[in-house]
Design a protein around this motif. Sequence first.
Motif, PDB file in Angstrom:
ATOM      1  N   MET A 137       0.833  -1.201   0.000  1.00 44.04           N
ATOM      2  CA  MET A 137       0.000   0.000   0.000  1.00 44.04           C
ATOM      3  C   MET A 137       0.873   1.259   0.000  1.00 44.04           C
ATOM      4  O   MET A 137       0.537   2.255  -0.658  1.00 44.04           O
ATOM      5  N   ARG A 138       1.976   1.203   0.692  1.00 40.59           N
ATOM      6  CA  ARG A 138       2.886   2.352   0.683  1.00 40.59           C
ATOM      7  C   ARG A 138       3.528   2.521  -0.694  1.00 40.59           C
ATOM      8  O   ARG A 138       3.669   3.639  -1.186  1.00 40.59           O
ATOM      9  N   CYS A 139       3.903   1.408  -1.323  1.00 41.03           N
ATOM     10  CA  CYS A 139       4.451   1.476  -2.684  1.00 41.03           C
ATOM     11  C   CYS A 139       3.441   2.091  -3.640  1.00 41.03           C
ATOM     12  O   CYS A 139       3.796   2.931  -4.480  1.00 41.03           O
ATOM     13  N   ILE A 140       2.196   1.670  -3.538  1.00 48.31           N
ATOM     14  CA  ILE A 140       1.157   2.184  -4.429  1.00 48.31           C
ATOM     15  C   ILE A 140       0.976   3.688  -4.228  1.00 48.31           C
ATOM     16  O   ILE A 140       0.892   4.456  -5.195  1.00 48.31           O
ATOM     17  N   LYS A 141       0.918   4.109  -2.985  1.00 45.47           N
ATOM     18  CA  LYS A 141       0.743   5.539  -2.693  1.00 45.47           C
ATOM     19  C   LYS A 141       1.904   6.350  -3.261  1.00 45.47           C
ATOM     20  O   LYS A 141       1.703   7.384  -3.918  1.00 45.47           O
ATOM     21  N   PRO A 314      19.573  10.497  -8.703  1.00 47.68           N
ATOM     22  CA  PRO A 314      19.717   9.094  -9.133  1.00 47.68           C
ATOM     23  C   PRO A 314      20.741   8.325  -8.313  1.00 47.68           C
ATOM     24  O   PRO A 314      20.573   7.125  -8.069  1.00 47.68           O
ATOM     25  N   THR A 315      21.804   8.990  -7.885  1.00 48.04           N
ATOM     26  CA  THR A 315      22.825   8.312  -7.079  1.00 48.04           C
ATOM     27  C   THR A 315      22.252   7.852  -5.751  1.00 48.04           C
ATOM     28  O   THR A 315      22.530   6.739  -5.285  1.00 48.04           O
ATOM     29  N   ILE A 316      21.442   8.713  -5.139  1.00 49.04           N
ATOM     30  CA  ILE A 316      20.829   8.362  -3.855  1.00 49.04           C
ATOM     31  C   ILE A 316      19.881   7.182  -4.015  1.00 49.04           C
ATOM     32  O   ILE A 316      19.871   6.241  -3.204  1.00 49.04           O
ATOM     33  N   LEU A 317      19.082   7.208  -5.071  1.00 50.53           N
ATOM     34  CA  LEU A 317      18.164   6.103  -5.327  1.00 50.53           C
ATOM     35  C   LEU A 317      18.920   4.815  -5.648  1.00 50.53           C
ATOM     36  O   LEU A 317      18.524   3.726  -5.218  1.00 50.53           O
ATOM     37  N   LEU A 318      19.998   4.948  -6.402  1.00 51.27           N
ATOM     38  CA  LEU A 318      20.799   3.774  -6.737  1.00 51.27           C
ATOM     39  C   LEU A 318      21.387   3.149  -5.484  1.00 51.27           C
ATOM     40  O   LEU A 318      21.405   1.915  -5.340  1.00 51.27           O
ATOM     41  N   GLY A 319      21.849   3.979  -4.552  1.00 50.82           N
ATOM     42  CA  GLY A 319      22.375   3.444  -3.300  1.00 50.82           C
ATOM     43  C   GLY A 319      21.325   2.681  -2.525  1.00 50.82           C
ATOM     44  O   GLY A 319      21.579   1.587  -1.995  1.00 50.82           O
ATOM     45  N   ALA A 320      20.111   3.233  -2.481  1.00 54.27           N
ATOM     46  CA  ALA A 320      19.026   2.559  -1.766  1.00 54.27           C
ATOM     47  C   ALA A 320      18.647   1.248  -2.443  1.00 54.27           C
ATOM     48  O   ALA A 320      18.431   0.227  -1.775  1.00 54.27           O
ATOM     49  N   ASP A 349      12.937   6.491   2.487  1.00 53.71           N
ATOM     50  CA  ASP A 349      13.425   7.875   2.544  1.00 53.71           C
ATOM     51  C   ASP A 349      13.783   8.382   1.153  1.00 53.71           C
ATOM     52  O   ASP A 349      13.470   9.527   0.790  1.00 53.71           O
ATOM     53  N   SER A 350      14.452   7.544   0.361  1.00 60.30           N
ATOM     54  CA  SER A 350      14.871   8.001  -0.969  1.00 60.30           C
ATOM     55  C   SER A 350      13.667   8.254  -1.872  1.00 60.30           C
ATOM     56  O   SER A 350      13.659   9.210  -2.656  1.00 60.30           O
ATOM     57  N   LEU A 351      12.643   7.403  -1.783  1.00 60.45           N
ATOM     58  CA  LEU A 351      11.447   7.617  -2.599  1.00 60.45           C
ATOM     59  C   LEU A 351      10.666   8.836  -2.142  1.00 60.45           C
ATOM     60  O   LEU A 351      10.151   9.611  -2.961  1.00 60.45           O
ATOM     61  N   GLU A 352      10.553   9.015  -0.831  1.00 61.40           N
ATOM     62  CA  GLU A 352       9.866  10.199  -0.309  1.00 61.40           C
ATOM     63  C   GLU A 352      10.583  11.473  -0.732  1.00 61.40           C
ATOM     64  O   GLU A 352       9.952  12.476  -1.082  1.00 61.40           O
ATOM     65  N   GLU A 353      11.917  11.439  -0.708  1.00 59.73           N
ATOM     66  CA  GLU A 353      12.686  12.618  -1.108  1.00 59.73           C
ATOM     67  C   GLU A 353      12.525  12.907  -2.593  1.00 59.73           C
ATOM     68  O   GLU A 353      12.432  14.073  -3.002  1.00 59.73           O
ATOM     69  N   LEU A 354      12.485  11.862  -3.416  1.00 60.38           N
ATOM     70  CA  LEU A 354      12.261  12.074  -4.845  1.00 60.38           C
ATOM     71  C   LEU A 354      10.885  12.695  -5.071  1.00 60.38           C
ATOM     72  O   LEU A 354      10.745  13.656  -5.847  1.00 60.38           O
ATOM     73  N   LYS A 355       9.879  12.159  -4.398  1.00 63.47           N
ATOM     74  CA  LYS A 355       8.537  12.733  -4.511  1.00 63.47           C
ATOM     75  C   LYS A 355       8.555  14.214  -4.140  1.00 63.47           C
ATOM     76  O   LYS A 355       7.945  15.051  -4.821  1.00 63.47           O
ATOM     77  N   GLY A 356       9.279  14.545  -3.081  1.00 57.86           N
ATOM     78  CA  GLY A 356       9.322  15.925  -2.616  1.00 57.86           C
ATOM     79  C   GLY A 356      10.074  16.869  -3.524  1.00 57.86           C
ATOM     80  O   GLY A 356       9.793  18.081  -3.537  1.00 57.86           O
ATOM     81  N   ILE A 357      11.009  16.338  -4.306  1.00 59.89           N
ATOM     82  CA  ILE A 357      11.850  17.205  -5.141  1.00 59.89           C
ATOM     83  C   ILE A 357      11.277  17.399  -6.544  1.00 59.89           C
ATOM     84  O   ILE A 357      11.694  18.312  -7.273  1.00 59.89           O
ATOM     85  N   LEU A 358      10.300  16.595  -6.944  1.00 60.36           N
ATOM     86  CA  LEU A 358       9.725  16.725  -8.288  1.00 60.36           C
ATOM     87  C   LEU A 358       9.100  18.099  -8.537  1.00 60.36           C
ATOM     88  O   LEU A 358       9.252  18.658  -9.638  1.00 60.36           O
ATOM     89  N   PRO A 359       8.388  18.682  -7.567  1.00 61.91           N
ATOM     90  CA  PRO A 359       7.879  20.042  -7.815  1.00 61.91           C
ATOM     91  C   PRO A 359       8.988  21.055  -8.073  1.00 61.91           C
ATOM     92  O   PRO A 359       8.787  22.016  -8.837  1.00 61.91           O
ATOM     93  N   ALA A 360      10.161  20.868  -7.459  1.00 62.98           N
ATOM     94  CA  ALA A 360      11.289  21.764  -7.722  1.00 62.98           C
ATOM     95  C   ALA A 360      11.752  21.623  -9.168  1.00 62.98           C
ATOM     96  O   ALA A 360      12.112  22.617  -9.815  1.00 62.98           O
ATOM     97  N   ALA A 361      11.732  20.400  -9.690  1.00 62.82           N
ATOM     98  CA  ALA A 361      12.099  20.190 -11.094  1.00 62.82           C
ATOM     99  C   ALA A 361      11.107  20.885 -12.018  1.00 62.82           C
ATOM    100  O   ALA A 361      11.498  21.457 -13.048  1.00 62.82           O
TER     101      ALA A 361
END
Length: 517
Positions: A137-141, A314-320, A349-361
């Motif tokens: 459910m967390r993955c889906i959200k 991408p580096t942060i996500l790759l590490g995770a 954490d890495s997925l939450e951070e990516l979600k949070g940074i997309l509006p900045a992009a």
Amino acid sequence: MTNTSVETANVHGAAEGKSKVSGLLSEPLAKEIIEGITAPNLYRAFDDALYWFTKINRAHLVMLSEQGLIEVEVAGRLLQHISDLDQEGSKAFSLDPEREDPWFNYEAELTRRAGPEAGRLHMARSRNDLKKTQERMRCIKLAEELVAGSLAIREALLERAKAEVDTVMPGYTHLQHAQPITFGWYLLGIEAALSRDTSRIESALVRMNNCPLGAGAFAGTRFSINRERTAELLGFDGVQQHSMDAVGNRDAMVELMSAAMQLSMTIGRMSQDFYLWATYEFGMLEFPDRVASTSSIMPQKKNLTVLENLKARPTILLGAMSTAVATLRAVPFGHSQEVSIDSARWVWDSLEELKGILPAARVVVECATPRKERMKDLAGENFCTATALADLLSSRYGLPFRQAHHITGRYVRLVLDGNSPQEAIRGAYEEETGQPLDDIETLLVEALDPAGILDATTGCGPSRAESDVLHRDGLTRLEKDRKASAERLQRRASAELQLNTVSNQLVRKAAEEMAVS
């Protein structure tokens, strides 16, 4: 706030008491295990687990009641307590690491309020399938949130591409001048890539949208539960058919990480281009101060650190993901702490951070302003139109393209050596063919005009006509993906409304039974 430190009384009382979660174990966990493993895992995971426990517990109780496995009044009373805990949040709990994990701590507080009948909630269920349902459910959200962020960036790209469809600029290969393009056409290319990134996440959503609940520890249950009903109430499309696979596999998480990393990589590569083009040396892009930082010592600095953050993602996500894959590699195909806890150590954490940074992009795309004259000048410099010259020599004079390519390369060398363009093309052509070249001025005017070259481009290149087609296609894809996302979200909202309705009905029935008695 939850208690985030191991209480001295709990730790030092461990040797005196018994296990707080088992009738089998004759002593509690060792202090060292609590401090080094159990407590950090508990405090890190509890708040998020509480959010999902509410939904999963309610669906499970409704199903148990409908199947006649638990009395309506018991289900109603427990649902009321669950609702109270949800409203109070984490402050309702005094976390105790001796109770091992979030679920046993949740159950302890529910038992304190509801008494022994709280233990009936865990009928036909294990922590194993509970955790995997929570994870799915967390993955889906998160997947839906990443899709939404990607759609917003794509919309911004298409809007900017339409405005910059005639903004001529140099295109690069190997970071060297290659051929003229337009800024709008470049942005359409980024949108096309993000469209595929979106589809990867949507494809992963299809495979992760089956419910593990009811798989038990790994071999199912003897109780006559209705797994399809629980899945329906939680908004899943169906159930995972194999119970061992349901609790022993984290492919949903790994697949989402892979798709998210591709998404972040596309954004990161765009950010790298913007990063270079905004330098003094390139001078092709400008950004407003609201996306810039400065130096603590050099007062003239306008640093585009937001682009550095986007490039690093991408580096942060790759590490995770590397941690997840390395942890899951060669682990027995079943439940274990490696599977359920350690593999996801950095994932959320890495997925939450990516979600949070997309509006900045998205903001970066919206405010990247081309310096059009600088772009146009660069598009005509450093032999950026040489390929067009080779094409013209081949098509107009009937030369094999390789021969035309060789003549053009020689032309470039002669110009670099100080010859005029007219002298260079005449000399290069005669050296290669032994024939004089006619109508040199017309040839050079056509070959050296970046805008004219773009207009003559056919196929999938950066012409205005092709850009218009790509823009329409992009809008069509965007609308299709928006509609699909809205439909998925509506289905889940309908499932949540149904769960709320039947839960409230059970709570009212329980209250009526108590009033009568």
